[in-house]
Design an enzyme around this catalytic site. Structure first.
Site, PDB file in Angstrom:
ATOM      1  N   ASN A 161       0.867  -1.172   0.000  1.00  0.00           N
ATOM      2  CA  ASN A 161       0.000   0.000   0.000  1.00  0.00           C
ATOM      3  C   ASN A 161       0.903   1.220   0.000  1.00  0.00           C
ATOM      4  O   ASN A 161       1.506   1.547   1.021  1.00  0.00           O
ATOM      5  CB  ASN A 161      -0.893  -0.035   1.253  1.00  0.00           C
ATOM      6  CG  ASN A 161      -1.715   1.230   1.407  1.00  0.00           C
ATOM      7  OD1 ASN A 161      -1.766   2.069   0.503  1.00  0.00           O
ATOM      8  ND2 ASN A 161      -2.360   1.390   2.556  1.00  0.00           N
ATOM      9  N   TRP A 162       0.987   1.856  -1.145  1.00  0.00           N
ATOM     10  CA  TRP A 162       1.931   2.985  -1.277  1.00  0.00           C
ATOM     11  C   TRP A 162       1.413   4.258  -0.621  1.00  0.00           C
ATOM     12  O   TRP A 162       2.135   5.248  -0.539  1.00  0.00           O
ATOM     13  CB  TRP A 162       2.218   3.259  -2.756  1.00  0.00           C
ATOM     14  CG  TRP A 162       2.924   2.150  -3.473  1.00  0.00           C
ATOM     15  CD1 TRP A 162       3.260   0.910  -2.981  1.00  0.00           C
ATOM     16  CD2 TRP A 162       3.381   2.164  -4.834  1.00  0.00           C
ATOM     17  NE1 TRP A 162       3.897   0.169  -3.946  1.00  0.00           N
ATOM     18  CE2 TRP A 162       3.982   0.909  -5.100  1.00  0.00           C
ATOM     19  CE3 TRP A 162       3.341   3.116  -5.862  1.00  0.00           C
ATOM     20  CZ2 TRP A 162       4.539   0.592  -6.335  1.00  0.00           C
ATOM     21  CZ3 TRP A 162       3.892   2.796  -7.094  1.00  0.00           C
ATOM     22  CH2 TRP A 162       4.486   1.547  -7.326  1.00  0.00           C
ATOM     23  N   LYS A 163       0.151   4.269  -0.229  1.00  0.00           N
ATOM     24  CA  LYS A 163      -0.464   5.457   0.375  1.00  0.00           C
ATOM     25  C   LYS A 163      -0.237   6.681  -0.530  1.00  0.00           C
ATOM     26  O   LYS A 163      -0.209   6.520  -1.751  1.00  0.00           O
ATOM     27  CB  LYS A 163       0.057   5.655   1.802  1.00  0.00           C
ATOM     28  CG  LYS A 163      -0.133   4.376   2.647  1.00  0.00           C
ATOM     29  CD  LYS A 163       0.094   4.568   4.113  1.00  0.00           C
ATOM     30  CE  LYS A 163      -0.140   3.241   4.832  1.00  0.00           C
ATOM     31  NZ  LYS A 163       0.041   3.349   6.290  1.00  0.00           N
ATOM     32  N   HIS A 184      -9.458   1.238   5.099  1.00  0.00           N
ATOM     33  CA  HIS A 184      -8.157   1.383   5.767  1.00  0.00           C
ATOM     34  C   HIS A 184      -8.327   2.312   6.970  1.00  0.00           C
ATOM     35  O   HIS A 184      -9.132   3.247   6.934  1.00  0.00           O
ATOM     36  CB  HIS A 184      -7.140   1.957   4.781  1.00  0.00           C
ATOM     37  CG  HIS A 184      -5.738   1.912   5.315  1.00  0.00           C
ATOM     38  ND1 HIS A 184      -5.258   2.858   6.189  1.00  0.00           N
ATOM     39  CD2 HIS A 184      -4.749   1.005   5.148  1.00  0.00           C
ATOM     40  CE1 HIS A 184      -4.013   2.535   6.528  1.00  0.00           C
ATOM     41  NE2 HIS A 184      -3.680   1.417   5.903  1.00  0.00           N
ATOM     42  N   GLU A 236      -6.696   4.712   7.962  1.00  0.00           N
ATOM     43  CA  GLU A 236      -6.525   6.138   7.647  1.00  0.00           C
ATOM     44  C   GLU A 236      -7.802   6.710   7.028  1.00  0.00           C
ATOM     45  O   GLU A 236      -8.134   7.878   7.229  1.00  0.00           O
ATOM     46  CB  GLU A 236      -5.292   6.328   6.744  1.00  0.00           C
ATOM     47  CG  GLU A 236      -4.014   6.146   7.554  1.00  0.00           C
ATOM     48  CD  GLU A 236      -2.852   5.512   6.807  1.00  0.00           C
ATOM     49  OE1 GLU A 236      -2.847   5.526   5.569  1.00  0.00           O
ATOM     50  OE2 GLU A 236      -1.935   4.989   7.487  1.00  0.00           O
ATOM     51  N   GLU A 283      -5.047  -4.776  10.711  1.00  0.00           N
ATOM     52  CA  GLU A 283      -4.017  -3.763  10.901  1.00  0.00           C
ATOM     53  C   GLU A 283      -4.290  -3.037  12.222  1.00  0.00           C
ATOM     54  O   GLU A 283      -5.095  -2.091  12.249  1.00  0.00           O
ATOM     55  CB  GLU A 283      -4.034  -2.751   9.753  1.00  0.00           C
ATOM     56  CG  GLU A 283      -3.795  -3.354   8.390  1.00  0.00           C
ATOM     57  CD  GLU A 283      -3.251  -2.318   7.396  1.00  0.00           C
ATOM     58  OE1 GLU A 283      -2.267  -2.630   6.731  1.00  0.00           O
ATOM     59  OE2 GLU A 283      -3.793  -1.201   7.329  1.00  0.00           O
ATOM     60  N   GLY A 338       2.829   2.460  10.846  1.00  0.00           N
ATOM     61  CA  GLY A 338       3.770   3.561  10.677  1.00  0.00           C
ATOM     62  C   GLY A 338       4.492   3.953  11.956  1.00  0.00           C
ATOM     63  O   GLY A 338       5.144   4.992  12.017  1.00  0.00           O
ATOM     64  N   SER A 392       3.743  -1.939  10.266  1.00  0.00           N
ATOM     65  CA  SER A 392       5.210  -1.988  10.429  1.00  0.00           C
ATOM     66  C   SER A 392       5.820  -3.337  10.023  1.00  0.00           C
ATOM     67  O   SER A 392       6.752  -3.805  10.671  1.00  0.00           O
ATOM     68  CB  SER A 392       5.608  -1.611  11.858  1.00  0.00           C
ATOM     69  OG  SER A 392       5.190  -0.288  12.148  1.00  0.00           O
ATOM     70  N   GLY A 397       3.064  -1.031   4.238  1.00  0.00           N
ATOM     71  CA  GLY A 397       3.077   0.397   3.908  1.00  0.00           C
ATOM     72  C   GLY A 397       4.493   0.848   3.582  1.00  0.00           C
ATOM     73  O   GLY A 397       5.010   0.598   2.496  1.00  0.00           O
ATOM     74  N   GLY A 398       5.141   1.458   4.549  1.00  0.00           N
ATOM     75  CA  GLY A 398       6.467   2.052   4.366  1.00  0.00           C
ATOM     76  C   GLY A 398       7.476   1.177   3.630  1.00  0.00           C
ATOM     77  O   GLY A 398       8.165   1.648   2.716  1.00  0.00           O
TER      78      GLY A 398
HETATM   79  P1  13P Z   1       3.269   0.569   7.653  1.00  0.00           P
HETATM   80  O1  13P Z   1       3.782  -0.721   7.052  1.00  0.00           O
HETATM   81  O2  13P Z   1       3.979   1.782   7.128  1.00  0.00           O
HETATM   82  O3  13P Z   1       3.180   0.503   9.138  1.00  0.00           O
HETATM   83  O4  13P Z   1       1.756   0.741   7.106  1.00  0.00           O
HETATM   84  C1  13P Z   1       0.866  -0.308   7.277  1.00  0.00           C
HETATM   85  C2  13P Z   1      -0.375  -0.019   6.507  1.00  0.00           C
HETATM   86  O5  13P Z   1      -1.160   0.815   6.893  1.00  0.00           O
HETATM   87  C3  13P Z   1      -0.614  -0.778   5.262  1.00  0.00           C
HETATM   88  O6  13P Z   1      -1.894  -0.573   4.784  1.00  0.00           O
END
Ligand code: 13P
Length: 251
Positions: free
Chosen positions: A9-11, A95, A97, A165, A171, A211, A232-233
């Protein structure tokens, strides 16, 4: 039994040139992987060029969100038809967010899940508790509500993916321990069994997100009810994402 799914997930990251650079590198690094599914979810603006780049590769394309209508006066929204049009086969929905920053409710997310399914997109329904909820002992209550409400009315024949999640692990560098994640995953599988059937629950992939890094992927992905990762990251660099994809294939 359940095929692993490693999703990035590149956000809100990557311009088109950056996205193409990342995906070109990734394609080479994972070209030999055949026994698991790989997915990238770039921002909307990069979906079309990335989709073209991924044609006839072993990497699938997904959206990070969508609205449930096909078209109309919904300024700023993207429809399931538009995601299909650019080559998406999956869409991330609900998600944390989206829930916490943009106020998405279980009811809205449910309409999106149903619409994604009706349009042939596999929904990845995200669920997870906040730190406050965990500390108050409400993890199961919250996760159960999000799963039940999010999947209301979905046909048992429809393919779906759940991503657990925990919000406190996103994050933050704080990963849930494999044991803690396994406990919630197994709880979610129980809900799916109750909602649909044991057979359906046994077929449905439940991903862990929060993470996930090359260093902790193996421990998590070896758990019996963890069927993949939503990253994510660490999905923003081809090398670290490829390492997670290949967590058990290379040194
Ligand atoms: P991180 O891997 O950056 O913690 O993000 C997780 C995430 O929200 C994937 O959708």
């Amino acid at each position: 039994m359940r095929r692993l799914l490693i999703a990035g997930n590149w956000k809100m990251h990557k311009t088109v040139p950056e996205a193409l650079e990342l995906v070109r590198e990734l394609k080479t690094l994972v070209s030999d992987v055949t026994d698991r599914d790989i997915l990238v979810c770039p921002p909307f603006t990069a979906l079309y060029p990335v989709g073209r780049e991924l044609k006839s590769s072993n990497i699938a394309l997904g959206g990070q969100n969508m609205f449930y209508e096909e078209q109309g006066a919904f300024t700023g929204e993207i429809s399931p038809l538009m995601l299909k049009d650019v080559g998406c086969s999956y869409v991330i929905l609900g998600h944390s967010e989206r829930r916490h920053i943009f106020g998405e409710t279980d009811e809205l997310i449910n309409r999106k899940v149903i619409s994604a399914d009706e349009h042939g997109l596999i929904p990845i329904l995200c669920v997870g508790e906040t730190l406050e909820e965990r500390e108050a002992g409400e993890t199961e209550k919250v996760v159960e509500r999000q799963v039940r409400e999010g999947l209301k009315g979905l046909s048992p024949e429809s393919e779906l993916v759940i991503a657990y999640e925990p919000v406190w692990a996103i994050g933050t560098g704080k990963t849930a321990t494999p044991e803690l994640a396994q406990e919630v995953h197994s709880f979610i599988r129980g809900i799916l069994s109750d909602l649909f059937s044991e057979e359906k629950a046994g077929k449905t992939r439940i991903l862990y997100g929060g993470s996930v890094k090359p260093e902790n992927a193996k421990g998590l992905l070896e758990m019996p009810d963890i069927d993949g990762a939503l990253v994510g990251g660490a999905s923003l660099k081809a090398e670290s994402f490829a390492k997670i994809v290949k967590f058990d294939l290379e040194e």
